[in-house]
Write a protein that holds these residues in place. Structure first.
Motif, PDB file in Angstrom:
ATOM      1  N   UNK A  64       0.836  -1.209   0.000  1.00 52.41           N
ATOM      2  CA  UNK A  64       0.000   0.000   0.000  1.00 52.41           C
ATOM      3  C   UNK A  64       0.865   1.251   0.000  1.00 52.41           C
ATOM      4  N   UNK A  65       1.875   1.274   0.857  1.00 49.57           N
ATOM      5  CA  UNK A  65       2.744   2.449   0.945  1.00 49.57           C
ATOM      6  C   UNK A  65       3.510   2.686  -0.359  1.00 49.57           C
ATOM      7  N   UNK A  66       4.086   1.630  -0.914  1.00 44.29           N
ATOM      8  CA  UNK A  66       4.898   1.768  -2.121  1.00 44.29           C
ATOM      9  C   UNK A  66       4.060   2.204  -3.318  1.00 44.29           C
ATOM     10  N   UNK A  67       2.920   1.550  -3.512  1.00 43.47           N
ATOM     11  CA  UNK A  67       2.106   1.879  -4.687  1.00 43.47           C
ATOM     12  C   UNK A  67       1.466   3.255  -4.553  1.00 43.47           C
ATOM     13  N   UNK A  68       1.017   3.608  -3.363  1.00 43.49           N
ATOM     14  CA  UNK A  68       0.406   4.928  -3.171  1.00 43.49           C
ATOM     15  C   UNK A  68       1.389   6.029  -3.501  1.00 43.49           C
ATOM     16  N   UNK A  69       2.605   5.927  -3.005  1.00 42.27           N
ATOM     17  CA  UNK A  69       3.604   6.954  -3.266  1.00 42.27           C
ATOM     18  C   UNK A  69       3.934   7.056  -4.747  1.00 42.27           C
ATOM     19  N   UNK A  70       4.137   5.913  -5.393  1.00 44.71           N
ATOM     20  CA  UNK A  70       4.530   5.933  -6.805  1.00 44.71           C
ATOM     21  C   UNK A  70       3.380   6.396  -7.704  1.00 44.71           C
ATOM     22  N   UNK A  71       2.183   5.916  -7.414  1.00 48.52           N
ATOM     23  CA  UNK A  71       1.040   6.295  -8.246  1.00 48.52           C
ATOM     24  C   UNK A  71       0.725   7.781  -8.094  1.00 48.52           C
ATOM     25  N   UNK A  72       0.762   8.293  -6.883  1.00 44.87           N
ATOM     26  CA  UNK A  72       0.485   9.718  -6.688  1.00 44.87           C
ATOM     27  C   UNK A  72       1.526  10.589  -7.388  1.00 44.87           C
ATOM     28  N   UNK A  73       2.771  10.150  -7.393  1.00 45.25           N
ATOM     29  CA  UNK A  73       3.800  10.897  -8.121  1.00 45.25           C
ATOM     30  C   UNK A  73       3.509  10.891  -9.612  1.00 45.25           C
ATOM     31  N   UNK A  74       3.037   9.759 -10.133  1.00 45.98           N
ATOM     32  CA  UNK A  74       2.680   9.684 -11.550  1.00 45.98           C
ATOM     33  C   UNK A  74       1.485  10.574 -11.855  1.00 45.98           C
ATOM     34  N   UNK A  75       0.524  10.624 -10.938  1.00 52.96           N
ATOM     35  CA  UNK A  75      -0.634  11.497 -11.142  1.00 52.96           C
ATOM     36  C   UNK A  75      -0.197  12.951 -11.303  1.00 52.96           C
TER      37      UNK A  75
END
Length: 216
Positions: A64-75
């Motif tokens: 959850x932590x890893x994907x949230x950080x990476x996805x939000x950066x992509x957004x």
């Protein structure tokens, strides 16, 4: 009623690849197509529970932590509105059609994605999240909750979805469901779940106009 991810904002394409890669790195080999089939349209809580059951709660929290950080950066750099959806929403508003958002995403996530794409103000005060109900999609709870909050008979509601979970939820709520064939879900799967398919957002202008004239 608009779903958010994949219908209003083109976020699914940025999300599923990240989730598949991180899951594979954490010990659950998976590709993007399997992420779509398993979880697209459902809640984050349901996905995390599945990961916890497979890999354990600590690994699920790390996922959850890893994907949230990476996805939000992509957004922040790459997120755009689904082509044509802003024009569709404006057309519906000009025609006096009431609209809302009913999404499995949290209010915080929708505030981010709708804000980044300039769509948030179009739905001010009419944004509903699965966090407000007991059961997320494919249960009908969210759509029934949105209809109640909007003061509308569910039978008079149209749902715009891009996921099988979402289509099943709309059908279970007794609503007409339109399935966006331009997203990541297989069109045949959307149709089998009960959706009327369409290819481009602008196609709904003609579809809704025909429906209005037929019921008049």
């Amino acid at each position: 009623m608009f779903d958010c991810d994949g219908v209003l904002v083109d976020s699914e394409r940025l999300t599923v690849g990240v989730e598949a890669r991180v899951l594979t790195e954490l010990g659950w080999p998976m590709d993007a197509a399997e992420v779509v089939a398993r979880w697209m349209g459902g809640t984050s809580a349901a996905q995390i529970a599945d990961v916890a059951a497979r890999l354990g709660p600590e690994t699920a929290a790390r996922f959850d932590d890893l994907t949230t950080a990476e996805v939000h950066a992509a957004f922040e750099t790459d997120l755009v509105a689904v082509p044509g959806v802003a024009d569709l929403v404006d057309h519906l508003h000009d025609a006096g059609v009431r609209t809302c958002v009913a999404s499995s995403g949290s209010h915080e996530r929708m505030a981010l994605t709708l804000g980044l794409t300039g769509l948030r103000d179009r739905f001010d005060g009419r944004i509903f999240s699965a966090t407000e109900v007991a059961h997320g999609k494919p249960a009908p709870d969210l759509f029934l909750h949105a209809a109640e909050r909007m003061g509308t008979d569910p039978a008079r509601c149209a749902v715009i979805e891009d996921s099988v979970h979402g289509v099943r939820a709309g059908v279970a709520a007794g609503m007409q469901v339109y399935g966006y064939a331009g997203g990541l879900s297989a069109p045949d799967a959307l149709a089998a779940a009960g959706a009327v398919l369409f290819d481009e957002m602008i196609d709904l202008v003609a579809i809704f106009s025909h429906s209005s004239s037929s019921s008049a």
